[in-house]
Design a protein around this motif. Structure first.
Motif, PDB file in Angstrom:
ATOM      1  N   MET A   1       1.170  -1.045  -0.145  1.00  0.00           N
ATOM      2  CA  MET A   1       0.014   0.279   0.080  1.00  0.00           C
ATOM      3  C   MET A   1       1.043   1.655  -0.328  1.00  0.00           C
ATOM      4  N   ARG A   2       0.846   2.155  -1.385  1.00  0.00           N
ATOM      5  CA  ARG A   2       0.870   3.653  -0.530  1.00  0.00           C
ATOM      6  C   ARG A   2       0.455   4.623  -0.314  1.00  0.00           C
ATOM      7  N   VAL A   3       0.690   5.096   0.782  1.00  0.00           N
ATOM      8  CA  VAL A   3      -0.057   6.305   1.070  1.00  0.00           C
ATOM      9  C   VAL A   3       0.778   7.839   0.784  1.00  0.00           C
ATOM     10  N   LEU A   4       0.272   8.879   0.576  1.00  0.00           N
ATOM     11  CA  LEU A   4       0.116  10.399   0.672  1.00  0.00           C
ATOM     12  C   LEU A   4      -0.789  10.858   2.061  1.00  0.00           C
ATOM     13  N   MET A   5       1.029  11.348   2.671  1.00  0.00           N
ATOM     14  CA  MET A   5       0.380  12.463   3.976  1.00  0.00           C
ATOM     15  C   MET A   5       0.821  13.653   3.695  1.00  0.00           C
ATOM     16  N   VAL A   6      -0.736  14.252   3.923  1.00  0.00           N
ATOM     17  CA  VAL A   6       0.253  16.145   3.796  1.00  0.00           C
ATOM     18  C   VAL A   6      -0.374  16.893   5.607  1.00  0.00           C
ATOM     19  N   GLU A   7       0.900  17.352   5.659  1.00  0.00           N
ATOM     20  CA  GLU A   7       0.567  17.477   6.687  1.00  0.00           C
ATOM     21  C   GLU A   7       2.063  18.328   7.053  1.00  0.00           C
ATOM     22  N   ASP A   8       1.765  20.066   7.738  1.00  0.00           N
ATOM     23  CA  ASP A   8       2.974  20.623   7.473  1.00  0.00           C
ATOM     24  C   ASP A   8       3.818  20.478   9.065  1.00  0.00           C
ATOM     25  N   ALA A   9       3.025  19.763  10.230  1.00  0.00           N
ATOM     26  CA  ALA A   9       3.715  19.147  11.861  1.00  0.00           C
ATOM     27  C   ALA A   9       4.256  18.194  11.105  1.00  0.00           C
ATOM     28  N   VAL A  10       6.310  18.112  11.053  1.00  0.00           N
ATOM     29  CA  VAL A  10       6.963  17.181  10.434  1.00  0.00           C
ATOM     30  C   VAL A  10       7.554  16.450  11.361  1.00  0.00           C
ATOM     31  N   ASP A  11       7.263  16.603  12.430  1.00  0.00           N
ATOM     32  CA  ASP A  11       8.018  15.858  13.943  1.00  0.00           C
ATOM     33  C   ASP A  11       6.953  15.188  14.100  1.00  0.00           C
ATOM     34  N   LEU A  12       5.590  15.155  13.994  1.00  0.00           N
ATOM     35  CA  LEU A  12       4.193  14.244  13.663  1.00  0.00           C
ATOM     36  C   LEU A  12       3.662  13.666  12.335  1.00  0.00           C
ATOM     37  N   ALA A  13       4.484  14.834  11.939  1.00  0.00           N
ATOM     38  CA  ALA A  13       4.458  13.509   9.604  1.00  0.00           C
ATOM     39  C   ALA A  13       5.579  12.326   9.960  1.00  0.00           C
ATOM     40  N   GLU A  14       6.607  13.295  10.512  1.00  0.00           N
ATOM     41  CA  GLU A  14       7.632  12.139  10.570  1.00  0.00           C
ATOM     42  C   GLU A  14       7.414  10.581  11.248  1.00  0.00           C
ATOM     43  N   GLY A  15       6.888  10.770  12.440  1.00  0.00           N
ATOM     44  CA  GLY A  15       6.660   9.939  13.060  1.00  0.00           C
ATOM     45  C   GLY A  15       5.866   8.929  12.505  1.00  0.00           C
ATOM     46  N   VAL A  16       4.652   9.389  12.324  1.00  0.00           N
ATOM     47  CA  VAL A  16       3.736   9.002  11.654  1.00  0.00           C
ATOM     48  C   VAL A  16       4.276   8.193  10.818  1.00  0.00           C
ATOM     49  N   VAL A  17       5.058   8.659   9.456  1.00  0.00           N
ATOM     50  CA  VAL A  17       5.753   8.193   8.064  1.00  0.00           C
ATOM     51  C   VAL A  17       5.971   6.853   8.369  1.00  0.00           C
ATOM     52  N   ALA A  18       7.460   6.730  10.387  1.00  0.00           N
ATOM     53  CA  ALA A  18       8.599   5.973   9.949  1.00  0.00           C
ATOM     54  C   ALA A  18       6.967   4.687  10.501  1.00  0.00           C
ATOM     55  N   ARG A  19       5.725   4.952  11.480  1.00  0.00           N
ATOM     56  CA  ARG A  19       5.265   3.520  12.193  1.00  0.00           C
ATOM     57  C   ARG A  19       4.700   3.370  11.246  1.00  0.00           C
ATOM     58  N   LEU A  20       3.945   3.483   9.921  1.00  0.00           N
ATOM     59  CA  LEU A  20       3.812   2.814   8.535  1.00  0.00           C
ATOM     60  C   LEU A  20       4.347   2.407   7.935  1.00  0.00           C
ATOM     61  N   GLY A  21       5.872   2.753   7.994  1.00  0.00           N
ATOM     62  CA  GLY A  21       6.948   2.225   6.604  1.00  0.00           C
ATOM     63  C   GLY A  21       7.192   0.576   7.954  1.00  0.00           C
ATOM     64  N   ARG A  22       6.971   0.723   9.277  1.00  0.00           N
ATOM     65  CA  ARG A  22       7.289  -0.356  10.211  1.00  0.00           C
ATOM     66  C   ARG A  22       5.786  -1.573   9.724  1.00  0.00           C
ATOM     67  N   TYR A  45      -2.664   6.943  -5.591  1.00  0.00           N
ATOM     68  CA  TYR A  45      -2.191   5.921  -4.499  1.00  0.00           C
ATOM     69  C   TYR A  45      -3.053   6.041  -3.873  1.00  0.00           C
ATOM     70  N   ASP A  46      -3.043   4.685  -3.003  1.00  0.00           N
ATOM     71  CA  ASP A  46      -4.289   3.816  -2.335  1.00  0.00           C
ATOM     72  C   ASP A  46      -4.301   4.618  -1.156  1.00  0.00           C
ATOM     73  N   ALA A  47      -4.590   5.583  -0.830  1.00  0.00           N
ATOM     74  CA  ALA A  47      -5.278   6.616   0.282  1.00  0.00           C
ATOM     75  C   ALA A  47      -4.276   7.569   0.799  1.00  0.00           C
TER      76      ALA A  47
END
Length: 223
Positions: A1-22, A45-47
């Motif tokens: 699955m490939r997702v696009l996240m649109v979020e300007d709070a970089v710390d929050l976004a990077e945490g989500v990206v890392a968790r989804l990657g795992r 994208y799938d979502a």
């Protein structure tokens, strides 16, 4: 699955990206609407995980644009705005779900998988092909009741193939499901390695991955 996240709070976004990657989900990160449009123009994208308050405008404008263009990609709105009017407005425009900040990342991942399941042909908690059963929620599979030992990439590949069982998927389509823009140093031929590994694990089961020469691969039951 490939997702696009649109979020300007970089710390929050990077945490989500890392968790989804795992969890085997490839996630591209855009920090503004302009970047999101650039990503969307060249990649399917799938979502989409979409914040409302962005530096160059409202995420709702991006949602309106993609819906106006006929794109039905599932969209999960992610925002600090939690009024009923905000939620109703986003859903009326075409959002598929809504999650307010702060949030538990486990809930975000569960909601994300749910909207993708609702969009796809296989809407249950598991996808079955003969003796092979795949569980999208935790990216695991069983074969004749025994759990398959899968790496994260192998599970991600099996996920997309099981969702489109019987269909020929191009090598590029499979690659796009496993790798994001940050993985540009990984060649598309890496798919051949993961297909070979899956074939070995499915050998003799009655389920196989067939090669359509010059086109791609499809997972199917043997005749």
């Amino acid at each position: 699955m490939r997702v696009l996240m649109v979020e300007d709070a970089v710390d929050l976004a990077e945490g989500v990206v890392a968790r989804l990657g795992r969890s085997g989900i490839v996630c591209d990160l855009a920090t503004c609407i302009e970047e999101a449009r650039d990503f969307h123009a060249v990649q399917s994208y799938d979502a989409v995980i979409l914040d409302i308050n962005l530096p160059d405008g409202s995420g709702l404008s991006f949602l309106r644009d993609i819906r106006a263009g006929g794109d039905r990609t599932p969209v999960l709105m992610l925002t600090a705005l939690v009024s009923v009017d905000d939620r109703v407005g986003a859903l009326d425009i075409g959002a598929d779900d809504y999650l307010g900040k702060p949030f538990d990342q486990r809930e975000l991942e569960a909601r994300l998988r749910a909207i993708v399941r609702r969009q796809g042909e296989h809407r249950g908690d598991q996808i079955t092909l003969g003796p092979l059963v795949f569980f999208p929620a935790n990216q695991t599979a069983t074969l004749d009741g025994a759990r398959l030992d899968l790496t994260r990439r192998e599970a991600a590949l099996l996920d997309v193939m099981m969702r489109h069982q019987g269909q020929v998927l191009t090598k590029q389509r499979l690659y796009d499901s496993l790798y994001g823009f940050d993985d540009a140093d990984v060649g598309v031929n890496a798919i051949e390695l993961y297909v070979a590994r899956l074939r070995k694990k499915l050998a003799g089961s009655g389920v196989s991955i067939a090669t359509q020469r010059g086109i791609g691969y499809r997972i199917c039951q043997d005749d």
